[in-house]
Design a protein around this motif. Structure first.
Motif, PDB file in Angstrom:
ATOM      1  N   SER A 100      72.192  -8.084 -18.873  1.00 20.10           N
ATOM      2  CA  SER A 100      71.342  -8.275 -17.736  1.00 20.10           C
ATOM      3  C   SER A 100      69.946  -7.718 -17.818  1.00 20.10           C
ATOM      4  O   SER A 100      69.547  -7.163 -18.805  1.00 20.10           O
ATOM      5  CB  SER A 100      72.005  -7.711 -16.523  1.00 20.10           C
ATOM      6  OG  SER A 100      71.890  -6.346 -16.555  1.00 20.10           O
ATOM      7  N   LYS A 101      69.152  -7.921 -16.676  1.00 21.25           N
ATOM      8  CA  LYS A 101      67.760  -7.535 -16.633  1.00 21.25           C
ATOM      9  C   LYS A 101      67.439  -6.671 -15.428  1.00 21.25           C
ATOM     10  O   LYS A 101      68.178  -6.587 -14.479  1.00 21.25           O
ATOM     11  CB  LYS A 101      66.871  -8.775 -16.587  1.00 21.25           C
ATOM     12  CG  LYS A 101      67.027  -9.652 -17.794  1.00 21.25           C
ATOM     13  CD  LYS A 101      66.146 -10.860 -17.693  1.00 21.25           C
ATOM     14  CE  LYS A 101      66.389 -11.758 -18.869  1.00 21.25           C
ATOM     15  NZ  LYS A 101      65.762 -13.030 -18.759  1.00 21.25           N
ATOM     16  N   ARG A 102      66.254  -6.061 -15.482  1.00 22.18           N
ATOM     17  CA  ARG A 102      65.690  -5.234 -14.439  1.00 22.18           C
ATOM     18  C   ARG A 102      66.467  -3.953 -14.230  1.00 22.18           C
ATOM     19  O   ARG A 102      67.586  -3.803 -14.668  1.00 22.18           O
ATOM     20  CB  ARG A 102      65.594  -5.971 -13.093  1.00 22.18           C
ATOM     21  CG  ARG A 102      64.845  -7.266 -13.136  1.00 22.18           C
ATOM     22  CD  ARG A 102      64.626  -7.718 -11.718  1.00 22.18           C
ATOM     23  NE  ARG A 102      64.360  -9.126 -11.703  1.00 22.18           N
ATOM     24  CZ  ARG A 102      65.251 -10.029 -11.344  1.00 22.18           C
ATOM     25  NH1 ARG A 102      66.458  -9.670 -10.986  1.00 22.18           N
ATOM     26  NH2 ARG A 102      64.921 -11.297 -11.343  1.00 22.18           N
ATOM     27  N   LEU A 106      74.086 -16.581  -8.638  1.00 25.68           N
ATOM     28  CA  LEU A 106      73.961 -18.026  -8.479  1.00 25.68           C
ATOM     29  C   LEU A 106      72.497 -18.450  -8.470  1.00 25.68           C
ATOM     30  O   LEU A 106      72.185 -19.637  -8.596  1.00 25.68           O
ATOM     31  CB  LEU A 106      74.656 -18.472  -7.198  1.00 25.68           C
ATOM     32  CG  LEU A 106      76.144 -18.100  -7.108  1.00 25.68           C
ATOM     33  CD1 LEU A 106      76.736 -18.576  -5.791  1.00 25.68           C
ATOM     34  CD2 LEU A 106      76.923 -18.673  -8.292  1.00 25.68           C
ATOM     35  N   THR A 107      71.595 -17.487  -8.307  1.00 26.37           N
ATOM     36  CA  THR A 107      70.161 -17.707  -8.411  1.00 26.37           C
ATOM     37  C   THR A 107      69.560 -16.561  -9.216  1.00 26.37           C
ATOM     38  O   THR A 107      70.230 -15.557  -9.480  1.00 26.37           O
ATOM     39  CB  THR A 107      69.493 -17.766  -7.020  1.00 26.37           C
ATOM     40  OG1 THR A 107      69.766 -16.531  -6.320  1.00 26.37           O
ATOM     41  CG2 THR A 107      70.017 -18.923  -6.199  1.00 26.37           C
ATOM     42  N   GLY A 108      68.311 -16.716  -9.633  1.00 27.35           N
ATOM     43  CA  GLY A 108      67.640 -15.663 -10.382  1.00 27.35           C
ATOM     44  C   GLY A 108      67.825 -15.789 -11.880  1.00 27.35           C
ATOM     45  O   GLY A 108      68.294 -16.808 -12.384  1.00 27.35           O
ATOM     46  N   ASP A 109      67.458 -14.743 -12.593  1.00 28.47           N
ATOM     47  CA  ASP A 109      67.402 -14.768 -14.057  1.00 28.47           C
ATOM     48  C   ASP A 109      68.740 -15.081 -14.718  1.00 28.47           C
ATOM     49  O   ASP A 109      68.782 -15.646 -15.802  1.00 28.47           O
ATOM     50  CB  ASP A 109      66.898 -13.419 -14.594  1.00 28.47           C
ATOM     51  CG  ASP A 109      65.433 -13.194 -14.300  1.00 28.47           C
ATOM     52  OD1 ASP A 109      64.733 -14.179 -13.989  1.00 28.47           O
ATOM     53  OD2 ASP A 109      64.984 -12.034 -14.366  1.00 28.47           O
ATOM     54  N   PHE A 110      69.831 -14.684 -14.096  1.00 25.43           N
ATOM     55  CA  PHE A 110      71.142 -14.841 -14.717  1.00 25.43           C
ATOM     56  C   PHE A 110      71.932 -16.019 -14.171  1.00 25.43           C
ATOM     57  O   PHE A 110      73.139 -16.102 -14.350  1.00 25.43           O
ATOM     58  CB  PHE A 110      71.975 -13.563 -14.537  1.00 25.43           C
ATOM     59  CG  PHE A 110      71.285 -12.324 -14.978  1.00 25.43           C
ATOM     60  CD1 PHE A 110      70.571 -12.279 -16.162  1.00 25.43           C
ATOM     61  CD2 PHE A 110      71.337 -11.184 -14.195  1.00 25.43           C
ATOM     62  CE1 PHE A 110      69.929 -11.133 -16.566  1.00 25.43           C
ATOM     63  CE2 PHE A 110      70.694 -10.024 -14.600  1.00 25.43           C
ATOM     64  CZ  PHE A 110      69.982  -9.992 -15.784  1.00 25.43           C
ATOM     65  N   SER A 111      71.269 -16.921 -13.474  1.00 30.48           N
ATOM     66  CA  SER A 111      72.001 -17.967 -12.761  1.00 30.48           C
ATOM     67  C   SER A 111      72.740 -18.920 -13.693  1.00 30.48           C
ATOM     68  O   SER A 111      73.806 -19.433 -13.322  1.00 30.48           O
ATOM     69  CB  SER A 111      71.063 -18.753 -11.846  1.00 30.48           C
ATOM     70  OG  SER A 111      70.019 -19.360 -12.579  1.00 30.48           O
ATOM     71  N   ILE A 142      65.212 -13.421 -38.059  1.00 30.68           N
ATOM     72  CA  ILE A 142      64.822 -12.903 -36.751  1.00 30.68           C
ATOM     73  C   ILE A 142      66.099 -12.569 -36.003  1.00 30.68           C
ATOM     74  O   ILE A 142      66.979 -13.419 -35.839  1.00 30.68           O
ATOM     75  CB  ILE A 142      63.990 -13.919 -35.947  1.00 30.68           C
ATOM     76  CG1 ILE A 142      62.664 -14.202 -36.651  1.00 30.68           C
ATOM     77  CG2 ILE A 142      63.734 -13.398 -34.529  1.00 30.68           C
ATOM     78  CD1 ILE A 142      61.815 -15.252 -35.942  1.00 30.68           C
ATOM     79  N   ILE A 143      66.202 -11.323 -35.574  1.00 35.56           N
ATOM     80  CA  ILE A 143      67.341 -10.870 -34.770  1.00 35.56           C
ATOM     81  C   ILE A 143      66.812 -10.615 -33.374  1.00 35.56           C
ATOM     82  O   ILE A 143      65.938  -9.755 -33.174  1.00 35.56           O
ATOM     83  CB  ILE A 143      68.005  -9.612 -35.364  1.00 35.56           C
ATOM     84  CG1 ILE A 143      68.752  -9.963 -36.649  1.00 35.56           C
ATOM     85  CG2 ILE A 143      68.992  -9.018 -34.373  1.00 35.56           C
ATOM     86  CD1 ILE A 143      67.903  -9.990 -37.888  1.00 35.56           C
ATOM     87  N   ALA A 144      67.304 -11.362 -32.404  1.00 37.90           N
ATOM     88  CA  ALA A 144      66.761 -11.325 -31.054  1.00 37.90           C
ATOM     89  C   ALA A 144      67.800 -10.781 -30.082  1.00 37.90           C
ATOM     90  O   ALA A 144      68.866 -11.371 -29.914  1.00 37.90           O
ATOM     91  CB  ALA A 144      66.320 -12.724 -30.625  1.00 37.90           C
ATOM     92  N   GLY A 145      67.475  -9.667 -29.458  1.00 41.72           N
ATOM     93  CA  GLY A 145      68.296  -9.136 -28.375  1.00 41.72           C
ATOM     94  C   GLY A 145      67.854  -9.807 -27.089  1.00 41.72           C
ATOM     95  O   GLY A 145      66.859  -9.403 -26.487  1.00 41.72           O
ATOM     96  N   THR A 146      68.584 -10.837 -26.658  1.00 41.71           N
ATOM     97  CA  THR A 146      68.124 -11.699 -25.566  1.00 41.71           C
ATOM     98  C   THR A 146      69.151 -11.834 -24.462  1.00 41.71           C
ATOM     99  O   THR A 146      70.345 -11.601 -24.651  1.00 41.71           O
ATOM    100  CB  THR A 146      67.825 -13.112 -26.103  1.00 41.71           C
ATOM    101  OG1 THR A 146      68.972 -13.589 -26.827  1.00 41.71           O
ATOM    102  CG2 THR A 146      66.614 -13.122 -27.019  1.00 41.71           C
ATOM    103  N   GLN A 147      68.650 -12.261 -23.305  1.00 38.95           N
ATOM    104  CA  GLN A 147      69.462 -12.850 -22.256  1.00 38.95           C
ATOM    105  C   GLN A 147      69.170 -14.349 -22.277  1.00 38.95           C
ATOM    106  O   GLN A 147      68.904 -14.888 -23.350  1.00 38.95           O
ATOM    107  CB  GLN A 147      69.153 -12.189 -20.916  1.00 38.95           C
ATOM    108  CG  GLN A 147      69.718 -10.783 -20.788  1.00 38.95           C
ATOM    109  CD  GLN A 147      71.233 -10.757 -20.617  1.00 38.95           C
ATOM    110  OE1 GLN A 147      71.900 -11.784 -20.604  1.00 38.95           O
ATOM    111  NE2 GLN A 147      71.783  -9.564 -20.478  1.00 38.95           N
TER     112      GLN A 147
END
Length: 407
Positions: free
Chosen positions: A2-4, A44-49, A235-240
């Motif tokens: 997750s984020k924030r 259900l909304t936002g960055d992780f929807s 390239i190794i990317a730690g992403t959401q």
């Protein structure tokens, strides 16, 4: 995952016991015949929807499946799912309301470590078992909560180990010599990428670039441009989700295609990823996964058939977040079947002993809720997300080097 960043508000609401309602943290099996109400906060909304909606589908599919078979100990499962908008603050409010106002019998977890950390603290305060399909970052387990159970094969930091093992399995002349690391400042993404970096550096893969970027970063093209200028092998990317899509789109625009591209999240979304980056730009990208179509794990075939019947699509379009959420329900069903009870104390004590078969494999947990299994490595090949490592689960040979972008 997750984020924030957010802090958990102090809960001051008094617990008012209402006649006919099970008390928070208490027995849910005493209300024979009454619905078994399970509350969950989902993005259900936002960055992780994208992933949050997949979690919702998994929870609902499990509830439909058990209800069609008579429910849990004769009680119909009733889900109460509320939107947290991908916010750590809202997720706290949601679980406080689910427990104190809606007086749910059980709680299931949200999507992402960032949201699961504060949510689990609310559940602990009221004596609720807390099973979560996401939330395996290091800070989660540092809480040492005895009511928490991460329903994946291993802590998410270790989900990068299968990628490291794959790289080290290659002949020396085919291994990447240099690597760049682009890491979201997130309790899931950055620790996973750092774990990979430390192990690859120990194996002789030279780091040429490393950048941790805030979740508020809107434009990743300067960072990806700096990486492309160095032309690393990997390239190794730690992403959401959203930042994973942005990274790929920037690399396509820069016309730089590394030999190896690994993303911790985002690339493992079979429905969203091709749509967001272009179907021709997925080929060869690697990501970790704990479930895949054709898995022989308990209940996997039934889950796949039921998912397609309810939601349409194909087996290849099923997001593993749906499988993880479904597995949360499988564990609850298994506890009820073994103990003939379904209350929070029974769930917590039961899951600290023995092993539990799910479509993610057979799971068991340490005292702090950390599972002890292993992940698989999946890769996009010809429009499909296929397991390629280890050999025991592989449905295709790993494709290396990654092909050029195809638009």
């Amino acid at each position: 995952m997750s984020k924030r960043n957010g802090t958990v508000a102090v809960v001051t609401a008094a617990l008012l016991l209402t006649t006919g309602c099970s008390s928070p943290g208490g027995s849910a099996s005493g209300d024979a015949g009454a619905p078994l109400v399970i509350g969950a906060s989902v993005s259900l909304t936002g960055d992780f929807s994208d992933s949050g909606k997949a979690v919702q589908r998994g929870y609902q599919l499990w509830a439909d499946t058990v209800n069609a078979a008579g429910g849990i100990l004769g009680r119909a499962v009733q889900l109460k799912i509320v939107d947290d908008a991908s916010s750590p603050t809202q997720v706290v409010t949601n679980y406080q309301n689910l427990i104190n106002k809606d007086r749910v019998d059980l709680t299931f977890g949200p999507f992402s470590t960032l949201l699961t950390i504060p949510a689990s603290q609310v559940a602990k305060r009221y004596g609720y078992a807390f099973l979560a399909p996401a939330g395996g970052g290091p800070k989660m387990f540092e809480q040492n909560l005895d009511n928490y159970f991460f329903v994946q094969p291993a802590p998410t930091v270790q989900s990068g180990d299968v990628f490291v093992n794959y790289v080290l399995s290659l002949p020396a002349d085919r291994r990447p010599k240099t690597a760049a690391y682009a890491e979201l400042d997130d309790p899931f993404a950055a620790p996973l990428a750092e774990n990979v970096r430390q192990k690859l550096e120990a194996a002789g893969v030279r780091t040429v670039y490393k950048q941790v970027y805030p979740s508020e970063t809107m434009d990743l093209s300067p960072m990806m441009g700096a990486i492309a200028a160095l032309r690393p092998d990997a390239i190794i990317a730690g992403t959401q989700n959203e930042d994973a899509y942005s990274q790929v789109k920037s690399l396509v625009q820069l016309k730089f295609s590394p030999s190896v591209l690994f993303q911790s999240n985002g690339a493992n979304s079979p429905m969203e990823f091709p749509d967001k980056v272009g179907a021709g730009n997925t080929e060869g990208i690697l990501s970790p996964a704990d479930w895949f179509p054709g898995s022989k794990a308990p209940g996997s075939a039934d889950f796949t058939a039921a998912y397609i019947k309810k939601y349409g699509g194909t087996a290849q379009s099923i997001d593993d977040s749906s499988a993880e959420a479904y597995a949360v329900g499988q564990v609850i069903s298994a506890v009820a079947a073994r103990t003939n009870k379904i209350d929070n104390k029974t769930i917590i004590s039961s899951l600290h002993a023995g092993s539990w078969p799910t479509l993610l494999g057979t799971l068991s947990w340490s005292a702090n809720g950390a599972p002890s299994g292993e992940f698989n490595l999946v890769q996009w090949q010809k429009g499909k997300l296929l397991p390629v490592f280890p050999a025991s689960v592989a449905q295709a040979s790993p494709e290396a080097p990654k092909p050029a972008w195809g638009g």
